[in-house]
Design an enzyme around this catalytic site. Structure first.
Site, PDB file in Angstrom:
ATOM      1  N   TYR A 218      52.456  22.703  64.895  1.00  0.00           N
ATOM      2  CA  TYR A 218      52.733  21.596  63.962  1.00  0.00           C
ATOM      3  C   TYR A 218      53.681  20.576  64.609  1.00  0.00           C
ATOM      4  O   TYR A 218      53.442  19.367  64.542  1.00  0.00           O
ATOM      5  CB  TYR A 218      53.320  22.157  62.664  1.00  0.00           C
ATOM      6  CG  TYR A 218      53.760  21.107  61.677  1.00  0.00           C
ATOM      7  CD1 TYR A 218      52.832  20.262  61.065  1.00  0.00           C
ATOM      8  CD2 TYR A 218      55.112  20.960  61.345  1.00  0.00           C
ATOM      9  CE1 TYR A 218      53.243  19.290  60.149  1.00  0.00           C
ATOM     10  CE2 TYR A 218      55.528  20.006  60.431  1.00  0.00           C
ATOM     11  CZ  TYR A 218      54.591  19.172  59.836  1.00  0.00           C
ATOM     12  OH  TYR A 218      55.001  18.211  58.942  1.00  0.00           O
TER      13      TYR A 218
ATOM     14  N   ILE B 115      61.910  17.909  52.852  1.00  0.00           N
ATOM     15  CA  ILE B 115      61.799  17.141  51.603  1.00  0.00           C
ATOM     16  C   ILE B 115      61.353  18.123  50.514  1.00  0.00           C
ATOM     17  O   ILE B 115      60.277  18.727  50.622  1.00  0.00           O
ATOM     18  CB  ILE B 115      60.755  16.006  51.727  1.00  0.00           C
ATOM     19  CG1 ILE B 115      61.101  15.055  52.902  1.00  0.00           C
ATOM     20  CG2 ILE B 115      60.626  15.246  50.413  1.00  0.00           C
ATOM     21  CD1 ILE B 115      62.236  14.096  52.678  1.00  0.00           C
TER      22      ILE B 115
END
Ligand SMILES: NC(=O)c1ccc[n+]([C@@H]2O[C@H](COP(=O)([O-])OP(=O)(O)OC[C@H]3O[C@@H](n4cnc5c(N)ncnc54)[C@H](OP(=O)(O)O)[C@@H]3O)[C@@H](O)[C@H]2O)c1
Length: 238
Positions: free
Chosen positions: A142, A175
């Site tokens: 990722y 987040i």
């Protein structure tokens, strides 16, 4: 009009709603129909929605056919880490499948979407791609995929600059209140990440909205080719 990919949930959904609240014409995109229908309802039908897999050329071609009018803003939030919640690969074939899926979902999806929509973007348009703090830390495939997205933004900004189309990448830290970690991040890990910030709080989708709207606006007219870190000080560039 503004196009927000990954618009059904998390950061993209918050951006779509904020743009709509400012009176912009918004098209929000994702693969699953249910979150998109929910978003359309939440906007009183004001936000148009479309199902599309941005890593599939045939889907992206259909997206272009569905677009009505010039695209002044493109926010590419679609992406994620498919390794989350899955067992580790146990063969080279599984390893390659995970690598391919991660690159496809993050880099390929951005490249196909930008390439297809570019002819519809007028002078003064702004493109915002979403990278990640993971590019600085590794994080399996990722992080490398998001590093590639940030690098892609650099070359794209140079290529589109002569047409006065700007391209920037926002690379968030953690987040909260998104579907990124599936059902949610373990509370201990969220607290660990909060402690890594300088300001003592984790990010919210609204934090990402503020920076995204700035990058879409003419107020950021001299800002292009940048990778902007959004993480409460959890990672700094100097
Ligand atoms: N949340 C964080 O802590 C964090 C941190 C750093 C970076 N980011 C990045 O921020 C971006 C927004 O993520 P988020 O936090 O808002 O998480 P999210 O809630 O999981 O949002 C990602 C959205 O992208 C859509 N999507 C994924 N692959 C797609 C594809 N191939 N085609 C179309 N839509 C696709 C998903 O919907 P469907 O599954 O229905 O398609 C989902 O709505 C992502 O690029 C993510 O990697 C997030």
């Amino acid at each position: 009009m503004h196009i927000v990919t990954g618009g059904g949930t998390g950061i993209g959904r918050a951006i779509a709603l904020a743009l709509h609240a400012r009176g912009e014409q918004v098209l929000a995109i994702g693969r699953r129909r249910a979150p998109l229908d929910d978003l359309a309802a939440a906007s009183g039908g004001g936000i148009a929605v479309l199902s599309c897999d941005h890593s599939a050329p045939a889907d992206v071609r259909k997206l272009v056919e569905a677009v009505d009018g010039p695209v002044t803003g493109l926010v590419h939030c679609a992406g994620g880490n498919p390794a989350i919640g899955r067992p580790d690969p146990t063969s080279l074939d599984e390893e390659k499948a995970l690598l391919d899926e991660t690159i496809a979902g993050n880099l390929t999806s951005a490249a196909l979407t930008v390439t297809a929509l570019r002819p519809l973007m007028p002078t003064g348009a702004s493109i915002v791609l979403y990278g990640s703090i993971a590019a600085e830390h590794g994080v399996g495939y990722y992080g490398p995929a998001k590093a590639a997205v940030a690098s892609y933004a650099v070359g794209l900004a140079a290529a589109l600059g002569p047409q006065d189309i700007r391209v920037n990448c926002i690379s968030p830290g953690y987040i909260a209140d998104t579907e990124f970690f599936g059902p949610g991040l373990d509370a201990d890990r969220a607290e660990q990440l909060r402690r890594q910030t300088a300001i003592g709080r984790n990010g919210t989708p609204d934090d990402a909205v503020a920076l995204t709207l700035f990058l879409l606006s003419p107020e950021s007219r001299h800002l292009t080719g940048q990778n902007l870190h959004l993480n409460g000080g959890a990672f700094t560039t100097r």
